[in-house]
Write a protein that holds these residues in place. Structure first.
Motif, PDB file in Angstrom:
ATOM      1  N   SER A 152     -24.559  -1.041   4.163  1.00  0.00           N
ATOM      2  CA  SER A 152     -24.848  -0.057   5.476  1.00  0.00           C
ATOM      3  C   SER A 152     -26.843   0.220   5.442  1.00  0.00           C
ATOM      4  CB  SER A 152     -24.518   1.413   5.759  1.00  0.00           C
ATOM      5  OG  SER A 152     -24.520   2.496   4.092  1.00  0.00           O
ATOM      6  N   THR A 197     -30.119   5.892   6.358  1.00  0.00           N
ATOM      7  CA  THR A 197     -28.534   6.073   7.023  1.00  0.00           C
ATOM      8  C   THR A 197     -27.834   5.199   5.858  1.00  0.00           C
ATOM      9  OG1 THR A 197     -29.789   6.964   9.024  1.00  0.00           O
ATOM     10  CG2 THR A 197     -27.519   6.121   8.910  1.00  0.00           C
ATOM     11  N   GLY A 213     -10.630   8.749  -5.467  1.00  0.00           N
ATOM     12  CA  GLY A 213     -10.238   6.453  -5.842  1.00  0.00           C
ATOM     13  C   GLY A 213      -9.105   6.393  -6.132  1.00  0.00           C
ATOM     14  N   TYR A 228     -23.670   4.930   6.322  1.00  0.00           N
ATOM     15  CA  TYR A 228     -22.159   4.821   7.086  1.00  0.00           C
ATOM     16  C   TYR A 228     -20.961   4.011   6.722  1.00  0.00           C
ATOM     17  CZ  TYR A 228     -24.157   0.831   9.228  1.00  0.00           C
ATOM     18  OH  TYR A 228     -24.065  -0.378  10.044  1.00  0.00           O
ATOM     19  N   VAL A 229     -19.728   4.249   6.563  1.00  0.00           N
ATOM     20  CA  VAL A 229     -18.821   3.562   7.149  1.00  0.00           C
ATOM     21  C   VAL A 229     -17.948   3.751   8.213  1.00  0.00           C
ATOM     22  CG1 VAL A 229     -18.236   4.221   4.369  1.00  0.00           C
ATOM     23  CG2 VAL A 229     -17.355   5.281   6.210  1.00  0.00           C
ATOM     24  N   GLU A 259      -5.970  10.272   3.569  1.00  0.00           N
ATOM     25  CA  GLU A 259      -5.045   9.750   2.345  1.00  0.00           C
ATOM     26  C   GLU A 259      -5.462  10.933   1.381  1.00  0.00           C
ATOM     27  OE1 GLU A 259      -6.106   5.500   1.653  1.00  0.00           O
ATOM     28  OE2 GLU A 259      -5.288   4.726   3.514  1.00  0.00           O
ATOM     29  N   PHE A 295     -18.058 -13.844 -10.774  1.00  0.00           N
ATOM     30  CA  PHE A 295     -16.961 -13.522  -9.177  1.00  0.00           C
ATOM     31  C   PHE A 295     -16.457 -15.171  -9.441  1.00  0.00           C
ATOM     32  CE2 PHE A 295     -19.793 -10.711  -8.792  1.00  0.00           C
ATOM     33  CZ  PHE A 295     -19.305  -9.226  -8.896  1.00  0.00           C
ATOM     34  N   ARG A 319      -9.225   7.549   6.851  1.00  0.00           N
ATOM     35  CA  ARG A 319      -8.358   6.646   6.304  1.00  0.00           C
ATOM     36  C   ARG A 319      -8.630   7.664   4.971  1.00  0.00           C
ATOM     37  NH1 ARG A 319      -6.653   0.739   6.339  1.00  0.00           N
ATOM     38  NH2 ARG A 319      -6.145   0.772   4.474  1.00  0.00           N
ATOM     39  N   TYR A 320     -10.241   7.888   4.380  1.00  0.00           N
ATOM     40  CA  TYR A 320     -10.207   8.431   3.081  1.00  0.00           C
ATOM     41  C   TYR A 320     -10.494   9.510   2.971  1.00  0.00           C
ATOM     42  CZ  TYR A 320     -12.938   8.650  -1.197  1.00  0.00           C
ATOM     43  OH  TYR A 320     -13.132   8.517  -2.034  1.00  0.00           O
ATOM     44  N   VAL A 355     -19.052   8.739  -5.136  1.00  0.00           N
ATOM     45  CA  VAL A 355     -17.689   8.630  -4.839  1.00  0.00           C
ATOM     46  C   VAL A 355     -16.524   9.780  -5.413  1.00  0.00           C
ATOM     47  CG1 VAL A 355     -16.236   7.058  -3.335  1.00  0.00           C
ATOM     48  CG2 VAL A 355     -18.340   6.355  -3.349  1.00  0.00           C
ATOM     49  N   ALA A 396     -16.873  -6.383  -3.765  1.00  0.00           N
ATOM     50  CA  ALA A 396     -18.014  -6.554  -4.249  1.00  0.00           C
ATOM     51  C   ALA A 396     -18.317  -8.801  -4.217  1.00  0.00           C
ATOM     52  CB  ALA A 396     -18.415  -6.621  -6.292  1.00  0.00           C
ATOM     53  N   ARG A 397     -17.776  -9.258  -4.517  1.00  0.00           N
ATOM     54  CA  ARG A 397     -16.794 -10.228  -3.438  1.00  0.00           C
ATOM     55  C   ARG A 397     -17.459 -10.489  -2.746  1.00  0.00           C
ATOM     56  NH1 ARG A 397     -14.689 -14.362  -5.832  1.00  0.00           N
ATOM     57  NH2 ARG A 397     -13.791 -13.943  -7.101  1.00  0.00           N
ATOM     58  N   ARG A 426     -14.382  -4.795  -6.898  1.00  0.00           N
ATOM     59  CA  ARG A 426     -14.238  -6.561  -7.177  1.00  0.00           C
ATOM     60  C   ARG A 426     -14.157  -7.438  -6.129  1.00  0.00           C
ATOM     61  NH1 ARG A 426     -16.655  -9.547 -11.657  1.00  0.00           N
ATOM     62  NH2 ARG A 426     -14.766 -11.327 -11.549  1.00  0.00           N
ATOM     63  N   ARG A 427     -13.304  -6.901  -5.784  1.00  0.00           N
ATOM     64  CA  ARG A 427     -12.817  -7.532  -4.468  1.00  0.00           C
ATOM     65  C   ARG A 427     -14.399  -7.153  -3.343  1.00  0.00           C
ATOM     66  NH1 ARG A 427      -7.450  -6.327  -4.933  1.00  0.00           N
ATOM     67  NH2 ARG A 427      -7.713  -4.371  -3.071  1.00  0.00           N
ATOM     68  N   ARG A 457     -12.890  -0.669   1.312  1.00  0.00           N
ATOM     69  CA  ARG A 457     -13.828  -0.132   2.545  1.00  0.00           C
ATOM     70  C   ARG A 457     -15.029   0.284   2.351  1.00  0.00           C
ATOM     71  NH1 ARG A 457      -9.218  -0.987   7.375  1.00  0.00           N
ATOM     72  NH2 ARG A 457     -11.230  -0.332   8.261  1.00  0.00           N
ATOM     73  N   TYR A 458     -13.989   2.291   1.604  1.00  0.00           N
ATOM     74  CA  TYR A 458     -15.044   3.227   1.786  1.00  0.00           C
ATOM     75  C   TYR A 458     -16.623   2.526   1.113  1.00  0.00           C
ATOM     76  CZ  TYR A 458     -16.713   7.769   1.882  1.00  0.00           C
ATOM     77  OH  TYR A 458     -17.804   8.643   1.703  1.00  0.00           O
ATOM     78  N   VAL A 494      -6.865   6.841  -2.685  1.00  0.00           N
ATOM     79  CA  VAL A 494      -6.375   6.923  -1.431  1.00  0.00           C
ATOM     80  C   VAL A 494      -5.843   5.648  -1.495  1.00  0.00           C
ATOM     81  CG1 VAL A 494      -8.261   8.218  -0.697  1.00  0.00           C
ATOM     82  CG2 VAL A 494      -8.966   5.926  -1.977  1.00  0.00           C
ATOM     83  N   THR A 495      -5.820   4.518  -0.777  1.00  0.00           N
ATOM     84  CA  THR A 495      -5.159   3.623  -1.031  1.00  0.00           C
ATOM     85  C   THR A 495      -6.152   2.226  -1.867  1.00  0.00           C
ATOM     86  OG1 THR A 495      -5.861   2.914   0.644  1.00  0.00           O
ATOM     87  CG2 THR A 495      -3.599   3.729   0.364  1.00  0.00           C
ATOM     88  N   GLU A 512      -7.000  -0.441  -0.430  1.00  0.00           N
ATOM     89  CA  GLU A 512      -7.809  -0.679   0.678  1.00  0.00           C
ATOM     90  C   GLU A 512      -8.904   0.203   1.188  1.00  0.00           C
ATOM     91  OE1 GLU A 512      -5.305  -2.053   3.908  1.00  0.00           O
ATOM     92  OE2 GLU A 512      -6.853  -2.664   4.919  1.00  0.00           O
ATOM     93  N   THR A 513      -8.523   1.067   1.665  1.00  0.00           N
ATOM     94  CA  THR A 513      -9.436   2.173   2.291  1.00  0.00           C
ATOM     95  C   THR A 513     -10.465   2.463   0.764  1.00  0.00           C
ATOM     96  OG1 THR A 513      -8.028   3.203   3.455  1.00  0.00           O
ATOM     97  CG2 THR A 513      -9.509   5.102   2.321  1.00  0.00           C
ATOM     98  N   GLU A 546     -18.457  -0.724   2.806  1.00  0.00           N
ATOM     99  CA  GLU A 546     -19.125  -0.610   3.719  1.00  0.00           C
ATOM    100  C   GLU A 546     -20.240   0.446   3.234  1.00  0.00           C
ATOM    101  OE1 GLU A 546     -16.235   1.396   6.456  1.00  0.00           O
ATOM    102  OE2 GLU A 546     -15.284  -0.302   6.876  1.00  0.00           O
ATOM    103  N   THR A 547     -20.412   1.820   2.481  1.00  0.00           N
ATOM    104  CA  THR A 547     -21.310   2.394   2.717  1.00  0.00           C
ATOM    105  C   THR A 547     -22.364   0.997   1.896  1.00  0.00           C
ATOM    106  OG1 THR A 547     -20.345   4.038   1.593  1.00  0.00           O
ATOM    107  CG2 THR A 547     -22.274   4.124   0.472  1.00  0.00           C
ATOM    108  N   THR A 603     -12.100   3.592   7.985  1.00  0.00           N
ATOM    109  CA  THR A 603     -12.355   4.136   7.115  1.00  0.00           C
ATOM    110  C   THR A 603     -12.422   5.072   6.294  1.00  0.00           C
ATOM    111  OG1 THR A 603     -13.647   1.829   6.657  1.00  0.00           O
ATOM    112  CG2 THR A 603     -13.527   3.478   4.829  1.00  0.00           C
TER     113      THR A 603
END
Lengths: 254, 254, 254, 254, 254, 254
Positions: E96, F78, E67, F80-81, F92, D200, F88-89, E64, E122-123, E119-120, E88-89, E81-82, E84-85, E92-93, F85
């Motif tokens: 969590s 658990t 993509g 979550y997002v 979109e 990275f 948007r997911y 998921v 993960a970074r 990659r982003r 994030r999806y 989806v974009t 960015e979305t 954030e998963t 997000t």
């Protein structure tokens, strides 16, 4: 103590030292049918909040007058901001107050459309351990009384709201228009088709903008609603004033 | 006409049809030194805005009470939101009003820290041809009068602001504290080092939170300031009411 | 020391160890009327910044050439980014530098439209205790001299700016066009109606794009302006180099 | 024609009328090992871009000097902004140019880390039919030549980059440090574990910051690389200048 | 252990205690030419991920399914989806999950368009020391084998992908359409003009949506590809399970 | 018709031409107490959605398996997002489908926490006239039946949910743990103090994570619930398939 805006920074220093809780009124400026003033929701919130000025342990913040009312936009006079903007506006205000040491608050809310934004704001402030600031919707505290007083399901500009405003600001209710309000009203909020909640906008299901039976409105009943809800608010403020801040934060992983 | 919040949706329909311009008061709730109330800026804006209720061609919106005051945050009682949130809150409110046909507005602003956010909001609304809504800072319209009345550079909680509030809300000025305000005040806003504007926070350059010479405050002078600024505001409203909307939009590429 | 971009990572290690302050030139590429080059603002900033290469305690960063110039967009050749993008671009650049230990900086700015974005960036960096990086607008440091040298209020592509560029890059001034610049110029920046600042775009108040009296331009006066402002910049760098970082941070709640 | 920044708005009007394409140099300021200057990538981009000043159909914009280099941040002197900020900065700049009628552009890019942000910016501009602005990475056009000239896989501060800078700016290469660069270099970019691309940050796989065999650097070879890539760039500009704008837009649903 | 979604919270407590790594399958639902099912990419990812259910040290998360596939949008059935979305999806998963103590993960990815977003993500997770979650693209691990098995450059809905799906879900490959897929296919991904990567959308360079030589598809070869890639995945999981978390984080400034 | 992911782009072209409505299953992966699998909500949504595969006028999209479950995060397993997000997911994804001509959809939702995000997504898609995609929560359609079958208020991992999963996936219910689930359950969702809804996290009011009386669970009753809700879903799909798209859009200003 006087509302925060009436303090100087010098007297605010003492007042904020004494205050255990803050009270933030939020509402909307949106159609409430032909008989009620657009400011209904923020006026009600302000009226409840002002009663906290009698307390030594509570400081009252200015009223946030425009809220999440996009769904009323087809009716004249409705103002609105997005949920995100409203959430930020209220959340940042509370966060700025917390810098002065008051970290427990009740958001006295007069508009149902604000609820999920206020819940999110409160959740975030709690997660960050900035403040504990649950919203309090005045109508949620008087459901049983409302069932006794009015024969309606209601939900917007209904008999209960009309009664309350009649009690608070007689000049802002047009009794002659209550009939028209009811004639064009829906019985209940929204529109459900086989279990799916449609009714994205009020105009989808209500001709007059009202939901319920506004002709049952009565200022005496409005006074009863006000007194009962106010008592609940003060009980909540008592409870929150006593509650240790530590007990307010989110719990750790089980 | 009455303020928008006091209309029903029915009377609002007519009022908005008649209205050529809207008036949106914006201010702040922030320290104004030891002698003035925290609500100074939104109260002043509201006072000016309310005078437009006498007009048939103007509709007055509710007051936005919390603004861009992060730079006062070290003083007790200051509330604030970010510039972006404030810009969104005001801009979206104006945008929602425009859906009802009123697309010219004056943002009557009582707080200097709000200015760049209000400029950006107005710019965006104009670009999108949603509305033309320039901000009007009351003090900008009375600079010459202020030079006549007061011997100060000032800028915050100064003699001019103190006089105005004394005129508007005598109960919210503590005359005994004006001396302390001035003792800890800086002469002028900010702090400049070899041409670089430092002074990011008020506390960087003012001990009391005031900037100027508040001991010169005088309610009579406050009345003069109020009347003069109010007259400018109404001249502006006259001008804007007359101006064709088409002339308000941004010009095309040269 | 040489500009940062001319160091290898090895020599940069030493240079950044020695550097007390960084210098970041920011400007714009935007119309400056018919007589001056579009690059005026970033070229001026770069010229001032480069003088800091003579110092052992200052490291000069690359020039940010495009800024907040949307209000000039109706004139050919104007480039621009939004305030938010500009704020982020400069703020993140400074933040990345801070990771190498240089946490005091002066943003040498050549374009007034960048100012509020730069103030916000500086405020945020200071709040986060990442860096202290106030903007320095070259013209703010020489106001008195400008009053002596030129009979104008000015503000954009005026006699002062024209003189400076004439001094710095004679080839980028078209003296024959100064007359046209002035003929179509406004006297002062913007357009005020009863105290409201309109003039959202330059084209709203200036036909040529200039504001001021460019025919007074003179390269000798440009040299005087340059020398005076440069001296102020170096005095500022001296002051900042000496200032303990701890003294730069925002102060705690009063 | 001269670079855009050297035009006045008057001459820019004509130049932009004549221009079929714009050229925007983008690079970075980031570690390039012990032997090469930090500005390598933006200097190379600028050098290629400037050759377009000889053309009548191309206008050259100012150089964007800081890019997406977070992965080099552990090495002294590296500056960086986020991908999103970089994408916005470049995309908005191109969008502002398009308002003057030049809607085809080549982003002459000197830094691999910028590529995905530039692709996204170009994609968005194309979707919106604002501009067609594909990035051109100079090294992508000379892969075959590089294979002939150098015995390396390389990827950063390698023999090819070192040769190019040696050719362009002899003073910014330290030949004595090439050995150290290679001693601490990795053979190829990144680090792969069972098919997963790790690596990275550059420091994860290169001790010196270089990737490749910089000791093979040679200014003559740098000249060959430069000439070959430049010729490709001009062929691309020829092609794009000829291409009807309509053919540049995204195709409709099949 | 069974996939996470099949655990109760009680059994999950133990499973997450035992788990050293998580496996998150990500893919897309997008055109794969006339012969392959739209779900190809998420089905492949899911198939690889499920093999980790045999391990005691790995927990498999849900798939998921949509993509970053905007570039395929002109072909029927493509969902997207974009970037960015999507980033994030997935990010954030993973974040969590990390709250339950599993902070190492492999994102088993079936779609090349997802790579830079992954990659982003993960970074960022690594920077924040939330989790170490590198993406693993199944095809990257079997490049040599692919060269042996197929005579194609390929890249999308090619012989390799077709073979794999044939092996995994015979019912979702239409062998009769492979000829048409190849007839309208491009040889290699994208479209390069003088070194500039154009080909923003697949439709820009492929008539059928395929890239490569799908007629070489063969379920036996698909089985070989699957087994080889699966072995690589398990080797990666072994390696990551062993790796101390501390060694996964980003390194400090040199 | 088969689920979208099982079509090739060729067969999808026909299927999407035939389809009047789309079905998008959304759920969560979150604690459902000690007796039910974490995947309960997305599995239920998927089970309902799959029944639409029997229709010629409906196309079923892949399942979105992780949702808005932050309030369950203290319980193991658990995922979550954020609301934004998730909104948007899903939004979109629906928007991308609409490009192929299917612009009416039902979001078959299995998790109450997703509701407000789904409402917002649907509202936005409707405002933009991209698609009409109301969410349908399976439990909302069977409230009366639930009252008949179960003696509980419930709300999460209750008798109704337990019954449904028992019917759908017997292997994912642990009957022996139902007693423990109920012992630690709260009677009703949330926690109300004097009208204020607290209970920001499930752990604030439920020890086991369940809300209701799971010991009443019974697979037969689950079958009844499933059949009844499925019938409602199909009635909704019939209704929506018939409804002209024009009638779905938001209404104009009154």
């Amino acid at each position: 103590m006087p509302p925060l805006a009436e303090h100087t920074t010098t007297t605010a220093a003492d007042a904020l030292e004494d205050a255990e809780v803050a009270v933030i009124p939020t509402g909307s400026t949106e159609q409430h049918g032909p008989a009620l003033a657009l400011g209904m929701d923020h006026m009600a919130a302000e009226a409840f909040a002002r009663t906290a000025s009698d307390r030594d342990d509570a400081v009252v913040l200015p009223t946030v007058p425009v809220g999440v009312s996009e769904h009323h936009r087809q009716f004249d006079g409705t103002l609105y901001v997005t949920e995100e903007t409203f959430e930020r506006y209220v959340g940042e205000t509370i966060s700025s107050l917390a810098e002065h040491g008051v970290r427990k608050a009740v958001v006295v809310n007069g508009h149902g459309g604000n609820s999920s934004a206020l819940r999110r704001a409160a959740r975030t402030l709690r997660e960050d351990r900035t403040a504990f600031a649950p919203p309090w919707n005045w109508w949620d505290s008087v459901e049983d009384l409302a069932d006794d007083l009015f024969d309606e399901e209601g939900g917007h500009a209904d008999a209960m709201e009309s009664s309350l405003l009649w009690h608070l600001r007689e000049d802002l209710v047009d009794p002659d228009a209550l009939e028209a309000a009811e004639a064009g009203a829906s019985e209940a909020w929204g529109e459900t088709v086989h279990g799916a909640a449609l009714g994205f906008d009020t105009i989808d299901f209500s001709e007059s903008g009202a939901v319920g039976r506004p002709t049952q409105a009565d200022p005496e009943k409005g006074a009863q609603v006000f007194d009962a809800a106010r008592d609940h608010l003060h009980a909540l403020l008592d409870w929150l004033a006593e509650r240790p801040l530590e007990d307010c934060w989110a719990r750790e992983h089980k």
